[in-house]
Design a protein around this motif. Structure first.
Motif, PDB file in Angstrom:
ATOM      1  N   ALA A   1     -25.566 -96.944  39.944  1.00  0.00           N
ATOM      2  CA  ALA A   1     -25.037 -95.634  40.322  1.00  0.00           C
ATOM      3  C   ALA A   1     -23.929 -95.274  39.348  1.00  0.00           C
ATOM      4  CB  ALA A   1     -24.507 -95.648  41.757  1.00  0.00           C
ATOM      5  N   PRO A   2     -23.766 -93.990  39.036  1.00  0.00           N
ATOM      6  CA  PRO A   2     -22.742 -93.586  38.063  1.00  0.00           C
ATOM      7  C   PRO A   2     -21.325 -93.655  38.589  1.00  0.00           C
ATOM      8  CG  PRO A   2     -23.855 -91.664  38.950  1.00  0.00           C
ATOM      9  CD  PRO A   2     -24.587 -92.850  39.483  1.00  0.00           C
ATOM     10  N   SER A   3     -21.148 -93.788  39.912  1.00  0.00           N
ATOM     11  CA  SER A   3     -19.798 -93.793  40.474  1.00  0.00           C
ATOM     12  C   SER A   3     -19.852 -94.265  41.925  1.00  0.00           C
ATOM     13  CB  SER A   3     -19.191 -92.386  40.409  1.00  0.00           C
ATOM     14  OG  SER A   3     -17.942 -92.335  41.059  1.00  0.00           O
ATOM     15  N   ILE A   4     -18.715 -94.789  42.409  1.00  0.00           N
ATOM     16  CA  ILE A   4     -18.562 -95.063  43.842  1.00  0.00           C
ATOM     17  C   ILE A   4     -17.527 -94.118  44.441  1.00  0.00           C
ATOM     18  CG2 ILE A   4     -19.291 -97.471  43.671  1.00  0.00           C
ATOM     19  CD1 ILE A   4     -16.298 -98.257  43.862  1.00  0.00           C
ATOM     20  N   ASP A   5     -17.082 -93.160  43.659  1.00  0.00           N
ATOM     21  CA  ASP A   5     -16.131 -92.164  44.137  1.00  0.00           C
ATOM     22  C   ASP A   5     -16.809 -91.307  45.207  1.00  0.00           C
ATOM     23  OD1 ASP A   5     -13.863 -90.738  44.398  1.00  0.00           O
ATOM     24  OD2 ASP A   5     -13.962 -89.712  42.459  1.00  0.00           O
ATOM     25  N   GLY A   6     -16.124 -91.057  46.295  1.00  0.00           N
ATOM     26  CA  GLY A   6     -16.719 -90.323  47.394  1.00  0.00           C
ATOM     27  C   GLY A   6     -17.550 -91.181  48.315  1.00  0.00           C
ATOM     28  N   PHE A   7     -17.558 -92.499  48.053  1.00  0.00           N
ATOM     29  CA  PHE A   7     -18.296 -93.420  48.912  1.00  0.00           C
ATOM     30  C   PHE A   7     -17.345 -94.387  49.598  1.00  0.00           C
ATOM     31  CE2 PHE A   7     -20.714 -97.515  49.286  1.00  0.00           C
ATOM     32  CZ  PHE A   7     -21.463 -97.127  50.394  1.00  0.00           C
ATOM     33  N   ILE A   8     -16.797 -95.322  48.841  1.00  0.00           N
ATOM     34  CA  ILE A   8     -15.918 -96.335  49.449  1.00  0.00           C
ATOM     35  C   ILE A   8     -14.753 -95.703  50.185  1.00  0.00           C
ATOM     36  CG2 ILE A   8     -14.782 -96.654  47.202  1.00  0.00           C
ATOM     37  CD1 ILE A   8     -13.947 -99.411  48.054  1.00  0.00           C
ATOM     38  N   ASP A   9     -14.222 -94.603  49.649  1.00  0.00           N
ATOM     39  CA  ASP A   9     -13.036 -93.994  50.245  1.00  0.00           C
ATOM     40  C   ASP A   9     -13.347 -93.202  51.511  1.00  0.00           C
ATOM     41  OD1 ASP A   9     -13.284 -91.005  48.675  1.00  0.00           O
ATOM     42  OD2 ASP A   9     -14.054 -92.770  47.623  1.00  0.00           O
ATOM     43  N   GLN A  10     -14.618 -93.134  51.910  1.00  0.00           N
ATOM     44  CA  GLN A  10     -14.995 -92.410  53.116  1.00  0.00           C
ATOM     45  C   GLN A  10     -15.121 -93.306  54.350  1.00  0.00           C
ATOM     46  OE1 GLN A  10     -15.219 -88.957  53.140  1.00  0.00           O
ATOM     47  NE2 GLN A  10     -14.316 -89.360  51.121  1.00  0.00           N
ATOM     48  N   PHE A  11     -14.742 -94.580  54.202  1.00  0.00           N
ATOM     49  CA  PHE A  11     -14.844 -95.530  55.311  1.00  0.00           C
ATOM     50  C   PHE A  11     -13.430 -95.960  55.728  1.00  0.00           C
ATOM     51  CE2 PHE A  11     -18.847 -95.641  53.146  1.00  0.00           C
ATOM     52  CZ  PHE A  11     -19.797 -95.849  54.144  1.00  0.00           C
ATOM     53  N   PRO A  12     -12.775 -95.204  56.593  1.00  0.00           N
ATOM     54  CA  PRO A  12     -11.361 -95.452  56.907  1.00  0.00           C
ATOM     55  C   PRO A  12     -11.088 -96.783  57.592  1.00  0.00           C
ATOM     56  CG  PRO A  12     -12.299 -93.836  58.424  1.00  0.00           C
ATOM     57  CD  PRO A  12     -13.312 -94.046  57.345  1.00  0.00           C
ATOM     58  N   ASP A  13     -12.120 -97.404  58.188  1.00  0.00           N
ATOM     59  CA  ASP A  13     -11.912 -98.669  58.885  1.00  0.00           C
ATOM     60  C   ASP A  13     -12.390 -99.874  58.078  1.00  0.00           C
ATOM     61  OD1 ASP A  13     -11.017 -97.235  61.184  1.00  0.00           O
ATOM     62  OD2 ASP A  13     -13.116 -96.849  61.707  1.00  0.00           O
ATOM     63  N   LEU A  14     -12.680 -99.674  56.803  1.00  0.00           N
ATOM     64  CA  LEU A  14     -13.271-100.728  55.983  1.00  0.00           C
ATOM     65  C   LEU A  14     -12.278-101.862  55.742  1.00  0.00           C
ATOM     66  CD1 LEU A  14     -16.053-101.083  54.615  1.00  0.00           C
ATOM     67  CD2 LEU A  14     -14.990-100.300  52.484  1.00  0.00           C
ATOM     68  N   ALA A  15     -12.744-103.102  55.974  1.00  0.00           N
ATOM     69  CA  ALA A  15     -11.915-104.283  55.741  1.00  0.00           C
ATOM     70  C   ALA A  15     -12.363-105.052  54.507  1.00  0.00           C
ATOM     71  CB  ALA A  15     -11.943-105.202  56.957  1.00  0.00           C
ATOM     72  N   LEU A  16     -13.674-105.092  54.250  1.00  0.00           N
ATOM     73  CA  LEU A  16     -14.211-105.820  53.097  1.00  0.00           C
ATOM     74  C   LEU A  16     -15.158-104.912  52.328  1.00  0.00           C
ATOM     75  CD1 LEU A  16     -13.978-108.110  55.573  1.00  0.00           C
ATOM     76  CD2 LEU A  16     -14.951-109.562  53.811  1.00  0.00           C
ATOM     77  N   PHE A  17     -15.040-104.929  51.011  1.00  0.00           N
ATOM     78  CA  PHE A  17     -15.954-104.204  50.131  1.00  0.00           C
ATOM     79  C   PHE A  17     -16.348-105.143  49.005  1.00  0.00           C
ATOM     80  CE2 PHE A  17     -16.980-101.152  46.679  1.00  0.00           C
ATOM     81  CZ  PHE A  17     -17.969-100.418  47.332  1.00  0.00           C
ATOM     82  N   HIS A  18     -17.559-105.676  49.070  1.00  0.00           N
ATOM     83  CA  HIS A  18     -18.074-106.631  48.087  1.00  0.00           C
ATOM     84  C   HIS A  18     -19.302-106.033  47.404  1.00  0.00           C
ATOM     85  CE1 HIS A  18     -16.287-110.452  50.238  1.00  0.00           C
ATOM     86  NE2 HIS A  18     -15.372-109.560  49.892  1.00  0.00           N
ATOM     87  N   VAL A  19     -19.204-105.777  46.100  1.00  0.00           N
ATOM     88  CA  VAL A  19     -20.349-105.228  45.354  1.00  0.00           C
ATOM     89  C   VAL A  19     -20.571-106.017  44.066  1.00  0.00           C
ATOM     90  CG1 VAL A  19     -20.194-102.922  46.361  1.00  0.00           C
ATOM     91  CG2 VAL A  19     -18.875-103.460  44.305  1.00  0.00           C
ATOM     92  N   ASN A  20     -20.368-107.322  44.142  1.00  0.00           N
ATOM     93  CA  ASN A  20     -20.573-108.184  42.976  1.00  0.00           C
ATOM     94  C   ASN A  20     -22.007-108.073  42.467  1.00  0.00           C
ATOM     95  OD1 ASN A  20     -21.482-110.753  41.685  1.00  0.00           O
ATOM     96  ND2 ASN A  20     -19.348-111.330  41.943  1.00  0.00           N
ATOM     97  N   SER A  21     -22.146-108.017  41.137  1.00  0.00           N
ATOM     98  CA  SER A  21     -23.456-108.059  40.469  1.00  0.00           C
ATOM     99  C   SER A  21     -24.327-106.860  40.812  1.00  0.00           C
ATOM    100  CB  SER A  21     -24.189-109.369  40.796  1.00  0.00           C
ATOM    101  OG  SER A  21     -23.431-110.486  40.392  1.00  0.00           O
ATOM    102  N   ASN A  22     -23.798-105.679  40.503  1.00  0.00           N
ATOM    103  CA  ASN A  22     -24.566-104.446  40.531  1.00  0.00           C
ATOM    104  C   ASN A  22     -24.371-103.752  39.184  1.00  0.00           C
ATOM    105  OD1 ASN A  22     -25.744-103.849  43.434  1.00  0.00           O
ATOM    106  ND2 ASN A  22     -23.764-104.828  43.737  1.00  0.00           N
ATOM    107  N   ASN A  23     -24.716-102.503  39.118  1.00  0.00           N
ATOM    108  CA  ASN A  23     -24.537-101.740  37.881  1.00  0.00           C
ATOM    109  C   ASN A  23     -23.806-100.441  38.180  1.00  0.00           C
ATOM    110  OD1 ASN A  23     -26.160-103.342  35.773  1.00  0.00           O
ATOM    111  ND2 ASN A  23     -27.669-103.101  37.409  1.00  0.00           N
TER     112      ASN A  23
END
Length: 394
Positions: free
Chosen positions: A97-119
């Motif tokens: 994906a060209p960006s994660i902007d507008g994705f990760i920041d839309q989960f206000p209760d997020l505790a873990l974000f793991h995206v190892n080994s993607n593009n």
């Protein structure tokens, strides 16, 4: 992953969301408003994904977000009866994906974000600073670029930060080293410039620090070493660090692994290495170190030491304690300038180095009144009786 509260929530009722065009409308029923709130962000991100080799996104259909592959639900800390997306784990999915902007920041209760080994590409969104529960951020082995993600600086709950194997560049903010992190992995990027000195006399909580395979230059910061008494593993290898090894390295009393190999460090080994009573792996190979290998270091580190690599330097002398470690296969002194030892540099190469101008290490390298461990009395008598053997200056 379904949560035990799902059944109870089903009994309470559902929330509805209408999707699709006028001719093909679908009414979705969500178990909680917090799930309905993130549905659009997931679907928007799904539309941006250009490669999905394992067909992960085919599961991102319908209102049961907690069953989507890579999404995990739990109760948010502020409402134990609610249900929300608490964790996102895309490790190894190889999504593009060209960006994660507008994705990760839309989960206000997020505790873990793991995206190892993607593009994933782009930069880290500045709005992640608003994720008040986030404590693990792993975006390693992707194609992120730009400056160090300064949004993470000052995030009070963050304890695990892994941004290695990306294309970040520029400098690293000094505040990150004093932050309440357990893990800081920033290796294999393009960070440059000197490592900053830390303001004040604070104590770092970092246990695992990896700065390897970047383009850091200048001296090893004495304040960082002094503040990291809790550090267990530290990797500085394969950078462009210069100058002498600070005596403050002796403050790393909990360290089991210290690696500063393949840099441009020079001068003698500091006697404060005697303080590293727990160290098992110690690597200074591939630098410009010279002089005698301190006998006190070999004597006091022999119990726990598994490997001490001093290869590819310009050391000129070893004593009986150090020779004992060589015989045991613990100490590697290959490709140095030690007379009558096998596998050393040529006489011509050693002579050439000998007559080059040398960087003069500060006096505290050998005469340091604030020696950071219980061997200070031994250090004092040793330094008075022992004259370090160094290559002569022209």
């Amino acid at each position: 992953m379904k949560h035990p509260l799902l059944l109870a929530l089903l009994l309470v009722g559902t929330l509805q969301l209408t999707t699709g065009g006028e001719e093909n409308q679908e009414i979705l029923s969500f178990l909680d408003q917090r799930l309905a709130d993130v549905y659009s962000a997931i679907q928007s991100f799904k539309s941006c994904i250009t490669l999905d080799p394992f067909n992960v996104t085919q599961t991102w259909i319908g209102s049961d977000i907690c069953s989507y592959r890579g999404f995990y639900c739990d109760n948010p800390p502020d409402n134990k009866t609610a249900i929300t997306v608490a964790s996102i784990d895309f490790n190894g999915f190889q999504l593009s994906a060209p960006s994660i902007d507008g994705f990760i920041d839309q989960f206000p209760d997020l505790a873990l974000f793991h995206v190892n080994s993607n593009n994933f590409q782009g930069t880290v969104p500045s709005k992640i600073v608003n994720l008040k529960y986030l404590y693990e951020l792993d975006i390693s082995n992707n194609k992120f670029s730009g400056q160090f993600p300064t949004a993470v600086v000052g995030m009070p709950g963050l304890s695990f930060l892994d941004i290695r194997f990306n294309s970040f560049s520029g400098s690293v903010p000094p505040q990150i080293f004093g932050q309440n992190l357990d893990v800081l992995f920033i290796n294999d990027n393009g960070f440059t410039a000197n490592l900053p000195e830390l303001p004040g006399d604070g104590t770092s909580h970092i246990l695992y620090l990896t700065l390897a395979d970047n383009k850091f230059s200048g001296p090893l910061p004495r304040s960082i070493l002094r503040s990291m008494s809790m550090l267990t593993e530290v990797l500085f290898l394969n950078n462009d660090f210069t100058g002498c090894i600070p005596s403050e390295i002796g403050f790393l009393k909990e360290a089991t692994v210290i690696d500063v190999g393949r840099n441009k460090l020079t001068g003698p080994l500091p006697l404060s290495l005697m303080c590293l009573e727990k160290v098992e792996q110690l690597n200074f190979a591939g630098n410009l170190l010279f002089g005698a290998i301190p006998e006190a270091v070999c004597m006091l580190l022999r119990e726990n030491l598994v490997n001490l690599s001093l290869s590819d330097n310009y050391f000129t002398h070893v004593g009986p304690w150090c020779k004992g470690l060589i015989q045991k296969g613990v100490l590697d002194v290959s490709n140095n300038c030690i007379p009558f030892f096998p596998g050393q540099r040529s006489v011509h190469e050693c002579a050439e180095f000998c007559f080059k101008p040398k960087y003069h290490c500060p006096p505290h390298m050998w005469f340091h009144s604030l020696f950071p461990c219980r061997y200070s009395h031994m250090f004092s008598s040793y330094s008075k009786s022992f004259k370090p053997v160094v290559a002569p200056s022209p």
